[in-house]
Scaffold this active site. Structure first.
Site, short mmCIF file in Angstrom:
data_model
loop_
_atom_site.label_atom_id
_atom_site.label_comp_id
_atom_site.label_asym_id
_atom_site.label_seq_id
_atom_site.Cartn_x
_atom_site.Cartn_y
_atom_site.Cartn_z
N GLU A 73 -9.64 5.34 5.54
CA GLU A 73 -9.65 6.20 4.36
C GLU A 73 -11.05 6.34 3.77
OE1 GLU A 73 -6.84 7.85 3.61
OE2 GLU A 73 -5.96 6.81 5.31
N VAL B 274 0.86 -1.19 0.00
CA VAL B 274 0.00 0.00 0.00
C VAL B 274 0.90 1.23 0.00
CG1 VAL B 274 -1.71 1.31 1.32
CG2 VAL B 274 -1.86 -1.18 1.24
N GLY C 105 1.51 5.15 0.82
CA GLY C 105 1.07 6.26 1.65
C GLY C 105 1.69 7.56 1.18
N TYR C 106 0.85 8.58 0.99
CA TYR C 106 1.34 9.88 0.51
C TYR C 106 0.85 11.03 1.39
CZ TYR C 106 -3.34 10.01 -1.48
OH TYR C 106 -4.70 9.97 -1.64
N GLY C 107 0.05 10.72 2.41
CA GLY C 107 -0.46 11.72 3.34
C GLY C 107 -0.18 11.25 4.76
N SER C 108 -1.22 11.16 5.57
CA SER C 108 -1.01 10.75 6.96
C SER C 108 -0.49 9.32 7.10
CB SER C 108 -2.30 10.93 7.78
OG SER C 108 -3.32 10.08 7.28
#
Length: 184
Positions: free
Chosen positions: A83, A3, A5-8
Site C-alpha cells: 500500500e 486490518v 480491506g475496502y479495495g483490492s
C-alpha cells in the site's frame, strides 16, 4: 491485529490471515481518487484505485482480516509495502455484518490528499475514461474496478455504492462501444 480491506484487499488477498469478517466502517466514503503508477497504471499514465474520504454520513463495506498471531509485524510490513504510494494508517471501529459480533478496532490504510499520487475528485465520465485506458504491472485498471464491484455485490448484495457502481456502468458502456466498433 485486524486490518480493514475496502479495495483490492477484498479480492486480492496475498497475505496470511487467521480470520476474516465482512462488515463496514462509518464516517468515510469509497472513491476512485487515488492514482496508481505502480499497480494499475504507469508513471505519466496513472490508473485510479480507491481511497477513502471523510464523510460524516458515509459507510464503507469491506472485509476485516485478523493477522496471524506472531506474524502481525511481518504481514503489516508487507502491507505497508503493498500500500505504498501515499497511504497512511489510522485506527477505526469496524462493525461486523453479523450483528452477534461486537464492533472492534481495525487498522485502515488511506491515500490522503497530500500524497503525490492523489488525483482527487473529477467528473465520473473522466474517471471512467482514465480507468478504461489505464494498465500497469498488476493488470488493467478495468479488472480492478470490475473485481471490486463484483466483490461488493457478492459480499453485501444490499449495498448500493453509487460511486463504484456508476463507474462500473460507465466503463462497461465504453467496453461495449469498443466491441461494437470492432464489429463494423
Amino acid at each position: 491485529m485486524w486490518v480493514f480491506g475496502y479495495g483490492s484487499l477484498i479480492w486480492k488477498v496475498d497475505f496470511p490471515y487467521q480470520d476474516k469478517l465482512v462488515g463496514y466502517i462509518t464516517n468515510y466514503s469509497r472513491r476512485f481518487w487515488q492514482g496508481s503508477t505502480d499497480h494499475r497504471g504507469v508513471p505519466g499514465k496513472p490508473g485510479r484505485v480507491v481511497t477513502l474520504v471523510e464523510d460524516p454520513a458515509g459507510c464503507v463495506w469491506g472485509v476485516a482480516y485478523r493477522l496471524p498471531v506472531g506474524k502481525e509485524e511481518e504481514v503489516k510490513a508487507y502491507l505497508d509495502f503493498r500500500e505504498k504510494g501515499g497511504y497512511r494508517t489510522t485506527t477505526v471501529i469496524f462493525y461486523p455484518k453479523d450483528p452477534t459480533t461486537k464492533p472492534f478496532s481495525v487498522l485502515l490504510y488511506i491515500g490522503t490528499c497530500d500524497n503525490p499520487d492523489y488525483l482527487g475528485p473529477a467528473p465520473l465520465e473522466d474517471i471512467a475514461e482514465q480507468i478504461f485506458n489505464a494498465a500497469g504491472p498488476s493488470g488493467r485498471n478495468t479488472e480492478y474496478l470490475f473485481e471490486l464491484a463484483n466483490s461488493i455485490r457478492n459480499l453485501v448484495p444490499e449495498e448500493a455504492d453509487e460511486h463504484l457502481f456508476a463507474l462500473e456502468k460507465l466503463v462497461k458502456e465504453r467496453l461495449e462501444g469498443k466491441q461494437n466498433l470492432n464489429c463494423i
